[in-house]
Motif scaffolding. Structure first.
Motif, PDB file in Angstrom:
ATOM      1  N   GLN A 144       0.449  -1.241   0.240  1.00 20.23           N
ATOM      2  CA  GLN A 144      -0.542  -0.268   0.278  1.00 20.23           C
ATOM      3  C   GLN A 144       0.800   1.735  -0.014  1.00 20.23           C
ATOM      4  O   GLN A 144       2.244   1.041   0.409  1.00 20.23           O
ATOM      5  N   LYS A 145       0.570   2.750  -0.301  1.00 20.78           N
ATOM      6  CA  LYS A 145       0.828   3.845  -0.096  1.00 20.78           C
ATOM      7  C   LYS A 145       1.761   4.426   1.329  1.00 20.78           C
ATOM      8  O   LYS A 145       0.402   3.828   1.910  1.00 20.78           O
ATOM      9  N   GLY A 146       2.691   3.956   1.046  1.00 17.63           N
ATOM     10  CA  GLY A 146       3.346   4.584   2.807  1.00 17.63           C
ATOM     11  C   GLY A 146       3.858   3.196   3.399  1.00 17.63           C
ATOM     12  O   GLY A 146       4.438   3.958   4.261  1.00 17.63           O
ATOM     13  N   ASP A 147       3.659   1.955   2.529  1.00 19.34           N
ATOM     14  CA  ASP A 147       4.492   1.222   3.365  1.00 19.34           C
ATOM     15  C   ASP A 147       6.459   1.414   3.117  1.00 19.34           C
ATOM     16  O   ASP A 147       6.720   1.892   1.735  1.00 19.34           O
ATOM     17  N   PHE A 148       7.030   0.650   3.961  1.00 16.54           N
ATOM     18  CA  PHE A 148       8.209   0.534   3.878  1.00 16.54           C
ATOM     19  C   PHE A 148       9.044  -0.876   3.564  1.00 16.54           C
ATOM     20  O   PHE A 148       7.850  -2.263   4.068  1.00 16.54           O
ATOM     21  N   VAL A 149       9.521  -0.761   2.725  1.00 15.27           N
ATOM     22  CA  VAL A 149       9.254  -2.167   1.504  1.00 15.27           C
ATOM     23  C   VAL A 149      11.139  -3.085   1.367  1.00 15.27           C
ATOM     24  O   VAL A 149      11.362  -1.876   0.890  1.00 15.27           O
ATOM     25  N   VAL A 150      11.469  -3.873   1.718  1.00 11.70           N
ATOM     26  CA  VAL A 150      12.287  -4.274   1.755  1.00 11.70           C
ATOM     27  C   VAL A 150      13.023  -5.645   0.815  1.00 11.70           C
ATOM     28  O   VAL A 150      11.684  -6.175   0.625  1.00 11.70           O
ATOM     29  N   LEU A 151      13.557  -5.010  -0.214  1.00  7.27           N
ATOM     30  CA  LEU A 151      13.842  -5.911  -1.800  1.00  7.27           C
ATOM     31  C   LEU A 151      15.338  -6.463  -1.541  1.00  7.27           C
ATOM     32  O   LEU A 151      16.190  -6.223  -1.545  1.00  7.27           O
ATOM     33  N   GLY A 152      15.481  -7.928  -1.241  1.00  6.64           N
ATOM     34  CA  GLY A 152      16.674  -8.554  -0.934  1.00  6.64           C
ATOM     35  C   GLY A 152      17.109  -8.988  -2.813  1.00  6.64           C
ATOM     36  O   GLY A 152      16.012  -9.466  -3.756  1.00  6.64           O
ATOM     37  N   GLY A 153      18.434  -8.882  -2.284  1.00 10.49           N
ATOM     38  CA  GLY A 153      18.736  -9.383  -4.624  1.00 10.49           C
ATOM     39  C   GLY A 153      18.246  -8.406  -5.338  1.00 10.49           C
ATOM     40  O   GLY A 153      17.610  -8.456  -6.568  1.00 10.49           O
ATOM     41  N   ALA A 154      18.379  -7.168  -5.124  1.00 12.82           N
ATOM     42  CA  ALA A 154      17.639  -5.792  -5.198  1.00 12.82           C
ATOM     43  C   ALA A 154      18.414  -5.494  -7.029  1.00 12.82           C
ATOM     44  O   ALA A 154      17.468  -4.952  -7.865  1.00 12.82           O
ATOM     45  N   THR A 155      19.298  -6.107  -7.779  1.00 16.43           N
ATOM     46  CA  THR A 155      20.166  -5.748  -8.360  1.00 16.43           C
ATOM     47  C   THR A 155      19.455  -6.691  -9.484  1.00 16.43           C
ATOM     48  O   THR A 155      19.832  -6.615 -10.612  1.00 16.43           O
TER      49      THR A 155
END
Length: 329
Positions: A144-155
């Motif tokens: 949702q808007k405003g969430d903090f999202v962590v992305l592993g393996g981002a590249t």
């Protein structure tokens, strides 16, 4: 006859070779495609090594992704016609189908028309990564808007796709990388913050970035022991979605944050989307609209010739890429 990439034993990229094979007419509910570009996938590397979820049946071929032109259609296929420009979405097993050939038959449900604004190379680089990220972030992560999202393996190609989708939804994106060497690139690609898992105190950085609120959604292909550092910095009712096992270690799950914050930790596979007709239709529309509007843009790292497939696999093993590795036919 069609040239096809095969292997007759598991091992290094050197086991891959090109052979001439007859191509049958498409069966019922199949589409025949003259492939023009292939997208490489880590699942193919694992399958070649004998480390995938299914064992190869020799002589084996493979390939989950690609784009080309329809040259024939089987009985029962009404949504495509000869001459259509199409892409392939992974929704089959390598023992059933594979895109590693000049002319291939594909199940119609795995084929999708792509927007006219894409080149064949861009189309081949789009569907796996965007549909995978869509499933994890939209279907199951409910970002949702405003969430903090962590992305592993981002590249990776999926990681870069996930950055775009999370930003479309108005989330703050925290990209994970092993070091800060690729940090500037990730910021250029749209990440708001970069955390280096081998250089930073991951939990402390996540608490700092979120202002003590914690992370709402994690989309991670790595897992392993480092997962605990992320889970410890998650918000109430947070969701940790793991879609790979690149670390090869069991995921470390601290129990008290899960109990006290009512966290969800779940595994996710692309097939959860691509084998369910309603979910696949929604994913196709989401990705098609995003590509057509330019909000979603595929990231291509390097393009190899068909004859250089072994070199393409070696490059994939190097982990040097930022975006999709392609093979042009």
């Amino acid at each position: 006859m069609s040239k096809q990439i095969q292997f007759t034993q598991t091992g290094s990229p050197d086991v891959l070779h090109i052979v001439d094979v007859p191509v049958a007419a498409p069966k019922a509910n199949e589409v025949q495609i003259q492939m023009q570009a292939l997208g490489l996938n880590r699942a193919e590397m694992m399958y070649r090594e004998g480390a995938y979820v299914i064992e190869p049946v020799f002589p084996a071929t493979m390939g989950y992704e690609g784009a080309g032109v329809v040259t024939a259609i089987g009985d029962g296929v009404s949504e495509f016609k000869i001459g259509d420009k199409v892409s392939v979405i992974p929704s089959f097993m390598f023992t059933e189908y594979g895109t590693y050939g000049e002319v291939v038959n594909m199940p119609a449900h795995a084929v999708v028309k792509h927007p006219d604004n894409l080149t064949m190379e861009q189309a081949a680089a789009s569907w796996m990564m965007f549909v995978t990220a869509y499933g994890g972030l939209i279907e199951f992560g409910k970002v949702q808007k405003g969430d903090f999202v962590v992305l592993g393996g981002a590249t990776s190609s999926v990681g870069l796709a996930a950055i775009q989708i999370a930003k479309m939804k108005g989330a703050t994106v925290i990209a994970l990388s092993r070091s800060h060497a690729k940090g500037d690139v990730l910021l250029e690609k749209g990440a708001d913050f970069v955390v280096a898992t081998q250089e930073d105190d991951v939990s402390a950085k996540l608490w700092e970035i979120t202002g003590g609120k914690g992370v709402n959604v994690v989309f991670d292909p790595v897992g392993g022991k480092e997962a605990a550092k992320i889970i410890n910095a998650m918000a109430q009712d947070g969701k940790y979605i793991i879609y790979g096992a690149l670390s090869h270690d069991d995921i470390a799950v601290p129990v008290f944050p899960i109990l006290s914050k009512h966290l969800t930790v779940r595994g996710y596979e692309l097939f959860e989307i691509t084998t369910v007709p309603e979910k696949l239709a929604q994913a196709k529309k989401f990705v098609f609209d995003g590509l057509a509007s330019g909000q979603l843009q595929p990231e291509i790292d390097k393009i190899f010739a068909f004859d250089d497939i072994a070199d393409a696999h070696r490059y994939m093993e190097s982990n040097a890429q930022i975006g999709k590795i392609l093979v042009r036919l």
